[in-house]
Design a protein around this motif. Structure first.
Motif, PDB file in Angstrom:
ATOM      1  N   HIS A 180       5.292   6.716   1.888  1.00 26.84           N
ATOM      2  CA  HIS A 180       5.477   5.415   2.534  1.00 26.84           C
ATOM      3  C   HIS A 180       4.980   4.289   1.637  1.00 26.84           C
ATOM      4  O   HIS A 180       3.957   4.411   0.957  1.00 26.84           O
ATOM      5  N   LEU A 181       5.726   3.193   1.694  1.00 26.80           N
ATOM      6  CA  LEU A 181       5.342   1.952   1.042  1.00 26.80           C
ATOM      7  C   LEU A 181       5.265   0.907   2.152  1.00 26.80           C
ATOM      8  O   LEU A 181       6.262   0.639   2.823  1.00 26.80           O
ATOM      9  N   VAL A 182       4.078   0.344   2.360  1.00 23.94           N
ATOM     10  CA  VAL A 182       3.828  -0.518   3.514  1.00 23.94           C
ATOM     11  C   VAL A 182       3.406  -1.906   3.042  1.00 23.94           C
ATOM     12  O   VAL A 182       2.561  -2.038   2.145  1.00 23.94           O
ATOM     13  N   THR A 209       0.862  -1.176   0.000  1.00 26.99           N
ATOM     14  CA  THR A 209       0.000   0.000   0.000  1.00 26.99           C
ATOM     15  C   THR A 209       0.898   1.225   0.000  1.00 26.99           C
ATOM     16  O   THR A 209       1.848   1.296   0.783  1.00 26.99           O
ATOM     17  N   ALA A 210       0.595   2.156  -0.873  1.00 29.82           N
ATOM     18  CA  ALA A 210       1.381   3.395  -0.975  1.00 29.82           C
ATOM     19  C   ALA A 210       0.535   4.557  -0.462  1.00 29.82           C
ATOM     20  O   ALA A 210      -0.633   4.697  -0.835  1.00 29.82           O
ATOM     21  N   LEU A 211       1.128   5.377   0.390  1.00 29.07           N
ATOM     22  CA  LEU A 211       0.417   6.535   0.919  1.00 29.07           C
ATOM     23  C   LEU A 211       1.406   7.600   1.369  1.00 29.07           C
ATOM     24  O   LEU A 211       2.559   7.308   1.695  1.00 29.07           O
ATOM     25  N   ALA A 212       0.935   8.831   1.385  1.00 35.30           N
ATOM     26  CA  ALA A 212       1.729   9.956   1.868  1.00 35.30           C
ATOM     27  C   ALA A 212       1.063  10.510   3.108  1.00 35.30           C
ATOM     28  O   ALA A 212      -0.153  10.743   3.124  1.00 35.30           O
ATOM     29  N   SER A 224       8.139   0.180   5.017  1.00 30.88           N
ATOM     30  CA  SER A 224       7.814  -0.454   6.303  1.00 30.88           C
ATOM     31  C   SER A 224       7.256  -1.845   6.092  1.00 30.88           C
ATOM     32  O   SER A 224       6.372  -2.062   5.245  1.00 30.88           O
ATOM     33  N   PHE A 225       7.773  -2.790   6.866  1.00 28.62           N
ATOM     34  CA  PHE A 225       7.209  -4.132   6.954  1.00 28.62           C
ATOM     35  C   PHE A 225       6.479  -4.228   8.290  1.00 28.62           C
ATOM     36  O   PHE A 225       7.038  -3.869   9.336  1.00 28.62           O
ATOM     37  N   VAL A 226       5.253  -4.736   8.244  1.00 29.31           N
ATOM     38  CA  VAL A 226       4.387  -4.784   9.418  1.00 29.31           C
ATOM     39  C   VAL A 226       4.064  -6.237   9.750  1.00 29.31           C
ATOM     40  O   VAL A 226       3.560  -6.978   8.903  1.00 29.31           O
ATOM     41  N   LYS A 227       4.341  -6.624  10.991  1.00 36.54           N
ATOM     42  CA  LYS A 227       4.030  -7.978  11.467  1.00 36.54           C
ATOM     43  C   LYS A 227       2.927  -7.890  12.526  1.00 36.54           C
ATOM     44  O   LYS A 227       3.141  -7.304  13.593  1.00 36.54           O
ATOM     45  N   PRO A 228       1.723  -8.414  12.226  1.00 43.21           N
ATOM     46  CA  PRO A 228       0.675  -8.437  13.257  1.00 43.21           C
ATOM     47  C   PRO A 228       1.115  -9.308  14.440  1.00 43.21           C
ATOM     48  O   PRO A 228       1.682 -10.385  14.257  1.00 43.21           O
ATOM     49  N   LEU A 229       0.854  -8.832  15.633  1.00 42.79           N
ATOM     50  CA  LEU A 229       1.161  -9.601  16.851  1.00 42.79           C
ATOM     51  C   LEU A 229      -0.168 -10.105  17.404  1.00 42.79           C
ATOM     52  O   LEU A 229      -0.885 -10.801  16.717  1.00 42.79           O
ATOM     53  N   GLU A 230      -0.528  -9.738  18.603  1.00 46.50           N
ATOM     54  CA  GLU A 230      -1.839 -10.114  19.107  1.00 46.50           C
ATOM     55  C   GLU A 230      -2.860  -9.069  18.663  1.00 46.50           C
ATOM     56  O   GLU A 230      -2.504  -8.058  18.054  1.00 46.50           O
ATOM     57  N   LYS A 231      -4.122  -9.307  18.956  1.00 45.70           N
ATOM     58  CA  LYS A 231      -5.166  -8.369  18.587  1.00 45.70           C
ATOM     59  C   LYS A 231      -4.866  -6.997  19.175  1.00 45.70           C
ATOM     60  O   LYS A 231      -4.604  -6.852  20.371  1.00 45.70           O
ATOM     61  N   GLY A 232      -4.844  -5.973  18.318  1.00 46.46           N
ATOM     62  CA  GLY A 232      -4.585  -4.616  18.777  1.00 46.46           C
ATOM     63  C   GLY A 232      -3.127  -4.262  18.889  1.00 46.46           C
ATOM     64  O   GLY A 232      -2.797  -3.198  19.416  1.00 46.46           O
ATOM     65  N   ALA A 233      -2.237  -5.127  18.380  1.00 42.80           N
ATOM     66  CA  ALA A 233      -0.798  -4.861  18.489  1.00 42.80           C
ATOM     67  C   ALA A 233      -0.090  -5.294  17.214  1.00 42.80           C
ATOM     68  O   ALA A 233      -0.371  -6.357  16.654  1.00 42.80           O
ATOM     69  N   ILE A 234       0.849  -4.466  16.760  1.00 38.40           N
ATOM     70  CA  ILE A 234       1.648  -4.769  15.579  1.00 38.40           C
ATOM     71  C   ILE A 234       3.106  -4.415  15.843  1.00 38.40           C
ATOM     72  O   ILE A 234       3.417  -3.642  16.761  1.00 38.40           O
TER      73      ILE A 234
END
Length: 326
Positions: free
Chosen positions: A167-169, A159-162, A203-213
């Motif tokens: 940012h490229l996520v 996803t690309a956004l400013a 940015s690389f995003v790793k989901p953790l538990e619900k409500g946390a990344i």
């Protein structure tokens, strides 16, 4: 000349803050870029990810300009804005105000401590744009939301956004986070490439538990940093778009430098994000600086703040939490 600098950090993303509001310095654009390039050098006496210049504003309490360690200017910096928010609020003995940045005037406010005795501030992250022309990103489409760019990666969706920094996520799993893929991809899109003529934060995003990344960011003009405030804000928004989280709810965002909280707000004209986290002072220093020989600066005096020890406790708790999920 003698320059007073304040070393500070937001989530381990560290800066040198220089107050130009009182008119004691007469820096031009070249001076600011050179100062950032020289003083932020990790092999010299100070070292930082960038310099926060705090200036007078005609329409807000103060104006923030951010210069990266390579001398380039960033349009915004969420972690840096928290540090500026604290500095300005304490300078004028107020708890909330508006700070002028390159693209917008942003609301900032003191918050309850994120962790015991860790000064915490909320800063507004906006404007948000999904138009790829605002990054810019060279593709024959208007937006990129959870889509692949085959010639960039065969396995990742982006996803690309400013916000307003570009940012490229990508939302990824543990194997991807632990691989060299982010480094390779980030260096490519921040070098000579057909997609991002001005580079981009990745940015690389790793989901953790619900409500946390967990978010790891390769920052344009800097490289891998402990944290990037606008990246964590952008990543939180992307997880809401992907159904992992909901707007108006707190998201705990962990990073290599600790953690912050984000709240994504959706309004009729789009999105904006609350970025809530520490603004920690490391030390004050006096620098003997000569414009004719910038590399030969000397640190004359230094006063260390004890609050860094308390932030280290937050960082330890955050790292222990991340290890449970990685």
């Amino acid at each position: 000349m003698k320059i007073q600098v304040l070393k500070c950090h937001g989530s381990g993303n560290d800066f040198l803050l220089i107050d130009e509001m009182d008119g004691q310095y007469t820096f031009n654009e070249h001076d600011r870029a050179t100062l950032a390039n020289v003083l932020c050098n990790r092999n010299a006496q100070l070292g930082a990810d960038g310099i926060l210049f705090v200036l007078q504003s005609e329409r807000a309490t103060a104006r923030m300009r951010v210069f990266n360690a390579d001398g380039s200017e960033a349009s915004m910096c969420g972690n840096g804005l928290r540090c500026v928010a604290r500095y300005v609020c304490e300078k004028f003995n107020i708890e909330e105000t508006v700070i002028e940045t390159m693209k917008a005037d942003l609301h900032v406010k003191k918050q309850d401590d994120l962790f015991p005795n860790v000064p915490t501030y909320m800063v507004e992250i906006s404007p948000v744009s999904f138009q790829i022309s605002d990054l810019p990103l060279n593709l024959e489409q208007d937006t990129l939301k959870n889509e692949r760019i085959p010639s960039l990666s065969q396995i990742l969706s982006f996803t690309a956004l400013a916000v307003p920094n570009p940012h490229l996520v990508s939302i990824v799993d543990t194997n991807i986070i632990q691989s060299d893929l982010q480094k390779q991809l980030s260096e490519f899109v921040n070098g000579d490439n057909p997609f991002f003529p001005d580079g981009v934060n990745v940015s690389f995003v790793k989901p953790l538990e619900k409500g946390a990344i967990y978010v790891r960011t390769f920052e344009r003009g800097v490289g891998f940093t402990n944290a990037c405030g606008t990246a964590m804000s952008a990543s939180s928004l992307v997880t809401c778009l992907g159904g992992l989280h909901e707007t108006e709810q707190t998201i705990e965002v962990y990073n290599d430098g600790g953690k912050v909280r984000c709240v994504v707000h959706q309004e009729s004209d789009g999105y904006w994000i609350e970025l809530i986290g520490n603004a920690t002072y490391v030390y004050e220093a006096t620098v003997d600086y000569h414009k004719e020989q910038p590399d030969c600066f000397q640190v004359c005096e230094r006063r260390v703040f004890e609050e860094t020890q308390q932030y280290a406790k937050l960082e330890k708790v955050a790292q222990e939490f991340i290890k449970k999920w990685m």
